[in-house]
Design a protein around this motif. Structure first.
Motif, PDB file in Angstrom:
ATOM      1  N   THR A 111       0.834  -1.207   0.000  1.00 11.33           N
ATOM      2  CA  THR A 111       0.000   0.000   0.000  1.00 11.33           C
ATOM      3  C   THR A 111       0.869   1.258   0.000  1.00 11.33           C
ATOM      4  OG1 THR A 111      -0.140  -0.018   2.431  1.00 11.33           O
ATOM      5  CG2 THR A 111      -1.873  -1.163   1.227  1.00 11.33           C
ATOM      6  N   ILE A 112       1.998   1.210   0.695  1.00 15.06           N
ATOM      7  CA  ILE A 112       2.900   2.364   0.736  1.00 15.06           C
ATOM      8  C   ILE A 112       3.563   2.571  -0.621  1.00 15.06           C
ATOM      9  CG2 ILE A 112       5.018   3.250   1.787  1.00 15.06           C
ATOM     10  CD1 ILE A 112       4.149   1.808   4.373  1.00 15.06           C
ATOM     11  N   LEU A 113       3.926   1.495  -1.296  1.00 16.09           N
ATOM     12  CA  LEU A 113       4.545   1.621  -2.605  1.00 16.09           C
ATOM     13  C   LEU A 113       3.565   2.164  -3.641  1.00 16.09           C
ATOM     14  CD1 LEU A 113       6.768  -1.585  -2.782  1.00 16.09           C
ATOM     15  CD2 LEU A 113       7.443   0.773  -2.269  1.00 16.09           C
ATOM     16  N   GLU A 114       2.279   1.942  -3.421  1.00 17.64           N
ATOM     17  CA  GLU A 114       1.286   2.575  -4.291  1.00 17.64           C
ATOM     18  C   GLU A 114       1.424   4.085  -4.265  1.00 17.64           C
ATOM     19  OE1 GLU A 114      -2.918   1.292  -4.939  1.00 17.64           O
ATOM     20  OE2 GLU A 114      -2.526   0.143  -3.112  1.00 17.64           O
ATOM     21  N   LEU A 115       1.674   4.633  -3.074  1.00 17.41           N
ATOM     22  CA  LEU A 115       1.835   6.081  -2.935  1.00 17.41           C
ATOM     23  C   LEU A 115       3.095   6.544  -3.660  1.00 17.41           C
ATOM     24  CD1 LEU A 115       0.934   8.753  -1.658  1.00 17.41           C
ATOM     25  CD2 LEU A 115       2.266   8.136   0.372  1.00 17.41           C
ATOM     26  N   VAL A 116       4.169   5.791  -3.519  1.00 17.70           N
ATOM     27  CA  VAL A 116       5.414   6.134  -4.216  1.00 17.70           C
ATOM     28  C   VAL A 116       5.181   6.151  -5.718  1.00 17.70           C
ATOM     29  CG1 VAL A 116       7.791   5.399  -4.669  1.00 17.70           C
ATOM     30  CG2 VAL A 116       6.825   5.183  -2.359  1.00 17.70           C
ATOM     31  N   LEU A 120       5.629   9.611  -7.707  1.00 17.03           N
ATOM     32  CA  LEU A 120       6.883   9.737  -8.438  1.00 17.03           C
ATOM     33  C   LEU A 120       6.828   9.219  -9.865  1.00 17.03           C
ATOM     34  CD1 LEU A 120       9.451   8.762  -5.642  1.00 17.03           C
ATOM     35  CD2 LEU A 120       8.569  11.017  -6.253  1.00 17.03           C
ATOM     36  N   VAL A 121       6.088   8.148 -10.070  1.00 14.42           N
ATOM     37  CA  VAL A 121       6.054   7.534 -11.397  1.00 14.42           C
ATOM     38  C   VAL A 121       4.894   8.063 -12.225  1.00 14.42           C
ATOM     39  CG1 VAL A 121       5.947   5.351 -12.661  1.00 14.42           C
ATOM     40  CG2 VAL A 121       7.140   5.461 -10.461  1.00 14.42           C
ATOM     41  N   GLU A 122       3.746   8.243 -11.580  1.00  8.95           N
ATOM     42  CA  GLU A 122       2.548   8.646 -12.313  1.00  8.95           C
ATOM     43  C   GLU A 122       2.056  10.039 -11.918  1.00  8.95           C
ATOM     44  OE1 GLU A 122      -0.169   5.523 -11.383  1.00  8.95           O
ATOM     45  OE2 GLU A 122       0.897   4.027 -12.582  1.00  8.95           O
ATOM     46  N   MET A 136      -4.252   6.963  -0.224  1.00 10.35           N
ATOM     47  CA  MET A 136      -4.075   7.373   1.164  1.00 10.35           C
ATOM     48  C   MET A 136      -5.080   6.687   2.088  1.00 10.35           C
ATOM     49  SD  MET A 136      -1.406   9.139   1.203  1.00 10.35           S
ATOM     50  CE  MET A 136      -1.536   9.455   2.972  1.00 10.35           C
ATOM     51  N   ASP A 137      -6.291   6.471   1.600  1.00  9.47           N
ATOM     52  CA  ASP A 137      -7.284   5.755   2.410  1.00  9.47           C
ATOM     53  C   ASP A 137      -6.815   4.338   2.712  1.00  9.47           C
ATOM     54  OD1 ASP A 137      -8.974   7.900   2.508  1.00  9.47           O
ATOM     55  OD2 ASP A 137     -10.327   7.189   0.933  1.00  9.47           O
ATOM     56  N   ARG A 138      -6.259   3.667   1.710  1.00  4.36           N
ATOM     57  CA  ARG A 138      -5.782   2.299   1.924  1.00  4.36           C
ATOM     58  C   ARG A 138      -4.610   2.284   2.905  1.00  4.36           C
ATOM     59  NH1 ARG A 138      -7.435   1.628  -3.611  1.00  4.36           N
ATOM     60  NH2 ARG A 138      -5.436   2.313  -4.458  1.00  4.36           N
ATOM     61  N   ILE A 139      -3.740   3.265   2.805  1.00  2.00           N
ATOM     62  CA  ILE A 139      -2.619   3.351   3.740  1.00  2.00           C
ATOM     63  C   ILE A 139      -3.128   3.559   5.162  1.00  2.00           C
ATOM     64  CG2 ILE A 139      -0.693   4.826   4.471  1.00  2.00           C
ATOM     65  CD1 ILE A 139      -0.048   5.214   1.491  1.00  2.00           C
ATOM     66  N   ARG A 140      -4.105   4.455   5.318  1.00  3.59           N
ATOM     67  CA  ARG A 140      -4.624   4.740   6.656  1.00  3.59           C
ATOM     68  C   ARG A 140      -5.322   3.527   7.272  1.00  3.59           C
ATOM     69  NH1 ARG A 140      -5.372  10.073   4.263  1.00  3.59           N
ATOM     70  NH2 ARG A 140      -4.133  11.577   5.499  1.00  3.59           N
ATOM     71  N   LEU A 174       7.128   6.487   4.770  1.00  5.04           N
ATOM     72  CA  LEU A 174       6.008   7.418   4.953  1.00  5.04           C
ATOM     73  C   LEU A 174       6.404   8.689   5.689  1.00  5.04           C
ATOM     74  CD1 LEU A 174       3.122   4.974   5.935  1.00  5.04           C
ATOM     75  CD2 LEU A 174       3.380   6.223   3.773  1.00  5.04           C
ATOM     76  N   LYS A 175       7.649   8.783   6.139  1.00  8.64           N
ATOM     77  CA  LYS A 175       8.016   9.935   6.963  1.00  8.64           C
ATOM     78  C   LYS A 175       7.792  11.263   6.232  1.00  8.64           C
ATOM     79  CE  LYS A 175      11.357  10.275   9.813  1.00  8.64           C
ATOM     80  NZ  LYS A 175      12.696  10.306  10.441  1.00  8.64           N
ATOM     81  N   MET A 176       8.158  11.315   4.986  1.00  4.92           N
ATOM     82  CA  MET A 176       8.039  12.561   4.238  1.00  4.92           C
ATOM     83  C   MET A 176       6.585  12.941   3.963  1.00  4.92           C
ATOM     84  SD  MET A 176      11.111  13.664   3.852  1.00  4.92           S
ATOM     85  CE  MET A 176      10.996  14.857   2.523  1.00  4.92           C
ATOM     86  N   SER A 177       5.688  11.959   3.967  1.00  6.32           N
ATOM     87  CA  SER A 177       4.274  12.225   3.674  1.00  6.32           C
ATOM     88  C   SER A 177       3.560  12.895   4.837  1.00  6.32           C
ATOM     89  CB  SER A 177       3.547  10.919   3.327  1.00  6.32           C
ATOM     90  OG  SER A 177       3.361  10.136   4.497  1.00  6.32           O
ATOM     91  N   GLY A 178       4.070  12.723   6.051  1.00  2.94           N
ATOM     92  CA  GLY A 178       3.438  13.294   7.235  1.00  2.94           C
ATOM     93  C   GLY A 178       2.319  12.455   7.813  1.00  2.94           C
ATOM     94  N   VAL A 179       1.925  11.387   7.137  1.00  8.64           N
ATOM     95  CA  VAL A 179       0.780  10.611   7.592  1.00  8.64           C
ATOM     96  C   VAL A 179       1.072   9.870   8.900  1.00  8.64           C
ATOM     97  CG1 VAL A 179       1.312   8.500   6.288  1.00  8.64           C
ATOM     98  CG2 VAL A 179      -1.074   9.050   6.819  1.00  8.64           C
TER      99      VAL A 179
END
Length: 217
Positions: A111-116, A120-122, A136-140, A174-179
């Motif tokens: 789920t975290i790699l989805e955010l990356v 970054l890629v898309e 973000m919902d899935r990560i939470r 996830l540190k840079m995302s603030g979540v």
């Protein structure tokens, strides 16, 4: 023979400890095993010599005598099994530590790699603005579940183990995302991992490598 691992010649994470060789470095530091690092360029990663070590052309790889491994989960598990310090002696606790290793890599990290990927890629794709809230919902959801399990404990299952090493390594993305700040116990959990002397040595080694390459580039 000395253990040899591979790492990016020029790490795209800017020396922030997110490249996956950091996980292997950390494990080796925890168990007190010396190791050497062989740097691999992005071009060399796709050449036959490296593909013979890692069929998917990635890093890290691990070589110890006649043994070659790839995939951080497999490498860290091998290190933990061969050396004391990362797996409990009790069989049941040992099984639970291994379960948390798999949970970190198979349940939380995807789920975290989805955010990356989304950022970054898309990041320039027309569907990204609509996709990001779903990611973000899935990560939470995953973080909420993990936070509930951890509660006010220091580690996932008693003493620090390879399960914690892998979970902290995953959450660091996830540190840079603030979540993570939305889950104070998880933020504190990650901070405890970062405070471990073995992690600091692994992080500093990777950061020094990045700085050396930047200064000569």
């Amino acid at each position: 023979m000395t253990i040899t691992i591979t790492a990016f010649e020029r790490s795209p994470d800017g020396g922030r400890g997110l490249a996956r060789d950091t996980r292997v470095r950390w494990a080796l530091e925890e168990v007190g095993q010396p190791y050497e690092v062989r740097l691999v360029s992005f071009l060399a990663m796709k050449e036959p010599v490296h593909l013979a070590l890692h069929p998917f052309g990635q890093i890290p790889t691990y070589q110890d005598g006649g043994l070659t491994l790839f995939e951080t989960g497999a490498i860290v598990f091998h290190i933990a099994e061969r050396h004391s310090g990362l797996l409990p002696g009790d069989a049941h606790a040992r099984g639970r530590a291994m379960t948390w290793m798999f949970a970190a890599l198979n349940t939380v990290e995807p789920t975290i790699l989805e955010l990356v990927t989304a950022k970054l890629v898309e990041g320039d794709k027309p569907w990204t603005p609509a996709r990001l809230p779903l990611v973000m919902d899935r990560i939470r959801i995953r973080l909420g579940q993990l936070s509930s399990h951890l509660g006010d404990a220091d580690w996932l299952d008693g003493a620090f183990s390879a399960g914690d090493l892998m979970m902290v390594s995953v959450l660091l993305r996830l540190k840079m995302s603030g979540v993570l700040t939305e889950y104070p116990n998880l933020a504190a959990y990650v901070a405890r991992g970062e405070a471990r002397p073995a992690y600091k040595r692994a992080f500093d080694a990777q950061l020094a490598l990045y700085r050396d390459m930047s200064s000569t580039g």
